[in-house]
Write a protein that holds these residues in place. Sequence first.
Motif, PDB file in Angstrom:
ATOM      1  N   UNK A 163       4.150 -20.964  18.379  1.00  0.00           N
ATOM      2  CA  UNK A 163       4.619 -20.273  19.593  1.00  0.00           C
ATOM      3  C   UNK A 163       5.624 -19.156  19.264  1.00  0.00           C
ATOM      4  N   UNK A 164       5.377 -17.974  19.856  1.00  0.00           N
ATOM      5  CA  UNK A 164       6.329 -16.852  19.714  1.00  0.00           C
ATOM      6  C   UNK A 164       6.871 -16.432  21.084  1.00  0.00           C
ATOM      7  N   UNK A 165       6.226 -16.894  22.175  1.00  0.00           N
ATOM      8  CA  UNK A 165       6.642 -16.499  23.529  1.00  0.00           C
ATOM      9  C   UNK A 165       7.013 -17.767  24.303  1.00  0.00           C
ATOM     10  N   UNK A 166       8.291 -17.853  24.727  1.00  0.00           N
ATOM     11  CA  UNK A 166       8.750 -19.052  25.459  1.00  0.00           C
ATOM     12  C   UNK A 166       8.132 -19.086  26.854  1.00  0.00           C
ATOM     13  N   UNK A 167       7.998 -20.304  27.392  1.00  0.00           N
ATOM     14  CA  UNK A 167       7.488 -20.453  28.763  1.00  0.00           C
ATOM     15  C   UNK A 167       8.365 -19.656  29.727  1.00  0.00           C
ATOM     16  N   UNK A 168       9.697 -19.736  29.500  1.00  0.00           N
ATOM     17  CA  UNK A 168      10.622 -19.017  30.395  1.00  0.00           C
ATOM     18  C   UNK A 168      10.347 -17.519  30.420  1.00  0.00           C
ATOM     19  N   UNK A 169       9.946 -16.973  29.255  1.00  0.00           N
ATOM     20  CA  UNK A 169       9.670 -15.524  29.218  1.00  0.00           C
ATOM     21  C   UNK A 169       8.516 -15.192  30.174  1.00  0.00           C
ATOM     22  N   UNK A 170       7.495 -16.047  30.130  1.00  0.00           N
ATOM     23  CA  UNK A 170       6.346 -15.820  31.028  1.00  0.00           C
ATOM     24  C   UNK A 170       6.753 -15.968  32.478  1.00  0.00           C
ATOM     25  N   UNK A 171       7.551 -16.999  32.762  1.00  0.00           N
ATOM     26  CA  UNK A 171       7.984 -17.229  34.149  1.00  0.00           C
ATOM     27  C   UNK A 171       8.824 -16.060  34.649  1.00  0.00           C
ATOM     28  N   UNK A 172       9.715 -15.593  33.771  1.00  0.00           N
ATOM     29  CA  UNK A 172      10.603 -14.473  34.157  1.00  0.00           C
ATOM     30  C   UNK A 172       9.777 -13.223  34.476  1.00  0.00           C
ATOM     31  N   UNK A 173       8.788 -12.953  33.628  1.00  0.00           N
ATOM     32  CA  UNK A 173       7.955 -11.751  33.848  1.00  0.00           C
ATOM     33  C   UNK A 173       7.166 -11.891  35.153  1.00  0.00           C
TER      34      UNK A 173
END
Length: 216
Positions: free
Chosen positions: A127-137
Motif C-alpha cells: 500500500x502507498x495510498x492510505x484509506x484516509x487519502x481516498x476519503x479526503x479526496x
Amino acid sequence: MTNNLTGNRALRIAILGSSQSGKSAVTVRYLTKRFIGEYSSSKDFFYHHSLTVDDVKTDVEIMDTSSCKCIYDHIAWADAFVVVYSICDKDSFHEARQLLQTIAMYKGARRLPIILLGNKRDLEHNREVAVDDGQELSLLWQCQFYEVSAAESYIGVSLAFQSLIREAKPSALLKTLPPMRRKTSPAMIGKMIGIVFGKTGSKSSRNGKKRPSLSI
Ligand SMILES: Nc1nc2c(ncn2[C@@H]2O[C@H](COP(=O)(O)OP(=O)(O)OP(=O)(O)O)[C@@H](O)[C@H]2O)c(=O)[nH]1
C-alpha cells in the motif's frame, strides 16, 4: 412493467484512471463476475449492459477507456464516471485527483455522479495510498469512495457500480425528459417528480430525500 427510465438513450459510464490501475479488471469483474489477469491496453472497450432498477429495465453503456485516448472525448460522452487508482501506486492516485478536477472543470462544478475507486486492496503489503487519502479526496469532490479488489471480490465492485447507477439515474433521466413547456401545470411537475424518484416504496437516502430502492 418494464420500460427504460432514461428514455431511449442508455446511461453512459466512463471508467477513467492511469495505466495499470485496474480499469479493465474492475469493468470485467462487474460485468462477468470474473477476474481476468491481463487485458489489451491500446484501445477503448465498449460494453452494453441491462439491469433492473425498481422493476424498470435500465440500459447502461460502459466505456473502459485506454489511457492513450483523448480524455475530453470520454468526459463529454459520459453521464457518470468511475475514477480508478491503485492503492499501491501513489502516482495513480495523483492522476485520479487530476481527473476529478478535469471532470469538474469540463462538466461544470455541479455535483456529478462519480465513484472514486481505490483498487488492488488485496495488495495491502504494497500500500502507498492510505484509506484516509481516498476519503479526503472524495469529500473534496463530493463523490462516493470505495476501496475494492477486482482480483479478489465481485461484491465490492458490484456495490460501487450499483451505487453509481442509482445516483446517476435521476440526472440522466432529466437529460432525456422533454423540455419543460412554459405553461407546465403543478400537476405535470408532480407527475415528472414522481417519474424521476419513483412512486413505489422507497428507502430514505443520505440526505433524507426519498430515493427508489435498487435491485440488480
Ligand atoms: N493484485 C491485483 N492485481 C490487479 C487487480 N486489478 C488489476 N490487477 C492487475 O493489474 C494489472 C493491470 O490491470 P488492468 O485492468 O489491465 O489495468 P488498466 O487500468 O486497464 O490498464 P491499461 O489497460 O494499461 O490502461 C493486470 O496485471 C491485472 O491483473 C487487483 O484488484 N488486485
